[in-house]
Motif scaffolding. Sequence first.
Motif, short mmCIF file in Angstrom:
data_model
loop_
_atom_site.label_atom_id
_atom_site.label_comp_id
_atom_site.label_asym_id
_atom_site.label_seq_id
_atom_site.Cartn_x
_atom_site.Cartn_y
_atom_site.Cartn_z
N GLY A 146 -1.65 -3.06 -9.95
CA GLY A 146 -0.92 -3.26 -8.71
C GLY A 146 -0.63 -4.73 -8.47
O GLY A 146 -1.28 -5.61 -9.04
N LEU A 147 0.33 -4.97 -7.60
CA LEU A 147 0.76 -6.33 -7.31
C LEU A 147 1.28 -6.39 -5.89
O LEU A 147 2.16 -5.62 -5.51
N ALA A 148 0.71 -7.29 -5.07
CA ALA A 148 1.18 -7.44 -3.69
C ALA A 148 2.45 -8.27 -3.65
O ALA A 148 2.62 -9.22 -4.42
N LEU A 149 3.36 -7.90 -2.76
CA LEU A 149 4.63 -8.60 -2.59
C LEU A 149 4.71 -9.16 -1.17
O LEU A 149 4.24 -8.55 -0.21
N ALA A 150 5.34 -10.33 -1.05
CA ALA A 150 5.37 -11.05 0.23
C ALA A 150 6.40 -10.45 1.20
O ALA A 150 7.37 -11.09 1.60
N LEU A 151 6.16 -9.22 1.55
CA LEU A 151 6.94 -8.50 2.56
C LEU A 151 5.90 -7.81 3.44
O LEU A 151 5.13 -6.99 2.94
N TYR A 152 5.86 -8.15 4.73
CA TYR A 152 4.69 -7.83 5.53
C TYR A 152 4.99 -6.93 6.73
O TYR A 152 5.98 -7.14 7.44
N ASP A 153 4.10 -5.95 6.93
CA ASP A 153 4.04 -5.21 8.19
C ASP A 153 3.05 -5.92 9.10
O ASP A 153 2.01 -6.42 8.64
N ARG A 154 3.37 -5.92 10.40
CA ARG A 154 2.48 -6.56 11.38
C ARG A 154 2.13 -5.55 12.46
O ARG A 154 3.01 -4.83 12.94
N ILE A 155 0.86 -5.51 12.82
CA ILE A 155 0.34 -4.52 13.76
C ILE A 155 -0.45 -5.25 14.85
O ILE A 155 -1.24 -6.16 14.54
N GLY A 188 8.64 3.17 -3.01
CA GLY A 188 7.73 2.72 -4.04
C GLY A 188 7.17 1.35 -3.79
O GLY A 188 6.80 0.64 -4.73
N LEU A 189 7.09 0.94 -2.52
CA LEU A 189 6.60 -0.40 -2.16
C LEU A 189 5.33 -0.36 -1.32
O LEU A 189 5.00 -1.33 -0.62
N GLY A 190 4.62 0.75 -1.38
CA GLY A 190 3.30 0.82 -0.77
C GLY A 190 3.28 0.83 0.74
O GLY A 190 2.32 0.34 1.34
N SER A 191 4.30 1.41 1.38
CA SER A 191 4.33 1.40 2.85
C SER A 191 3.16 2.18 3.44
O SER A 191 2.57 1.77 4.45
N SER A 192 2.81 3.31 2.84
CA SER A 192 1.70 4.10 3.40
C SER A 192 0.37 3.38 3.18
O SER A 192 -0.51 3.38 4.07
N ALA A 193 0.19 2.76 2.03
CA ALA A 193 -1.04 2.00 1.79
C ALA A 193 -1.14 0.84 2.77
O ALA A 193 -2.22 0.54 3.28
N ALA A 194 -0.01 0.18 3.04
CA ALA A 194 -0.02 -0.92 4.00
C ALA A 194 -0.40 -0.44 5.39
O ALA A 194 -1.14 -1.11 6.12
N ALA A 195 0.09 0.73 5.78
CA ALA A 195 -0.25 1.28 7.09
C ALA A 195 -1.75 1.55 7.20
O ALA A 195 -2.39 1.22 8.21
N VAL A 196 -2.33 2.11 6.14
CA VAL A 196 -3.75 2.44 6.16
C VAL A 196 -4.59 1.16 6.15
O VAL A 196 -5.54 1.00 6.95
N VAL A 197 -4.28 0.25 5.24
CA VAL A 197 -5.04 -1.01 5.17
C VAL A 197 -4.89 -1.79 6.46
O VAL A 197 -5.86 -2.37 6.99
N GLY A 198 -3.68 -1.80 7.04
CA GLY A 198 -3.47 -2.48 8.31
C GLY A 198 -4.28 -1.88 9.43
O GLY A 198 -4.85 -2.59 10.26
N GLY A 199 -4.37 -0.55 9.48
CA GLY A 199 -5.16 0.12 10.51
C GLY A 199 -6.65 -0.19 10.37
O GLY A 199 -7.34 -0.45 11.37
N LEU A 200 -7.16 -0.20 9.13
CA LEU A 200 -8.56 -0.54 8.91
C LEU A 200 -8.83 -2.00 9.29
O LEU A 200 -9.89 -2.33 9.84
N ALA A 201 -7.86 -2.87 9.01
CA ALA A 201 -8.01 -4.28 9.37
C ALA A 201 -8.03 -4.46 10.88
O ALA A 201 -8.75 -5.31 11.41
#
Length: 318
Positions: free
Chosen positions: A30-39, A99-112
């Motif tokens: 995997g590889l993180a890309l500099a496109l960010y969701d903010r919560i 294919g850019l990990g939007s659901s993973a970002a939502a979950v990781v963001g919620g845990l954070a």
Amino acid sequence: MSLLLPSGLAGSAEVAASSANLGPGFDSAGLALALYDRITVETTDGGLTVEVTGEGAGQVPTGPEHLVVRAIHRGLAATGFRAAGLVVKCHNAIPHSRGLGSSAAAVVGGLAIANALVAQADSEPLGDDELIQLSSEFEGHPDNASAAVLGGAVVSWTDAGSGTPDYAAARISLHPDIRLFPGIPGVRSSTAETRVLLPAQVSHEAARFNLSRAALLVVALTARPDLLMAATEDVLHQPQRAAAMPASAEYLRLLRRGGVPAVLSGAGPAVLAFTTGAELPAQAVDFGTANGFAIAEMAVGGPVRWGPGAAGVSSTRW
């Protein structure tokens, strides 16, 4: 028995998009890309309000089934807390179902966010290993989730064991000469729908081929980017998914024919190209643009960040 958080606590988090598989590293690289969701979140005396702006606005649920909300409650439970009510505001920049990990970002963001809240209650927040474990449980594999947690490039793995699978990951140092060019189409694709296209069994020859390329991928990403063309070859999932996303398959073919290492991003339909200085071939870019791909260089994403308050200030992460 869980402890009730007081109302009026505020927390925020920022989490990156991610690209998984990277060719041969199926469900592991995997590889993180500099496109960010903010919560941002505030605790209240009761009820739930979910506001979504940007990607997914008007399309995703805004009740307790929202992924961010589910992840917040999971993170709070894991640390021994609960909240009577929440106001959750999500500003999404990561396109959904590309294919850019939007659901993973939502979950990781919620845990954070849960971390940001419990830290204000003088409790120990979840560590990276726990964030990877809990976030991976939502999807059943840790590639996108671990990249969103750790940032940069990662190799992840799963130990099935006899009960709940254990998920883990290690970050690797991406070579500084590597440049990333995602091509993000306007059309969507479902990971669940494209995963059923994959055969239940593969030949020993195919497994051996991908094993060699996955090993080479780590070398290429960290020390020998000149080997990326060979290292990003795959026979286990990209050819099988091609018929379901013909424009992505053709864009990928044109990039590689032009000498640019490129892969489907996760299950697609986004495509990720790697270069070490050269621009993308004009024929590929022209095709991609004509078929609705947004093509631009993007930096490597950083680890998930979280903190107290709407602006997210001074914590172990932010």
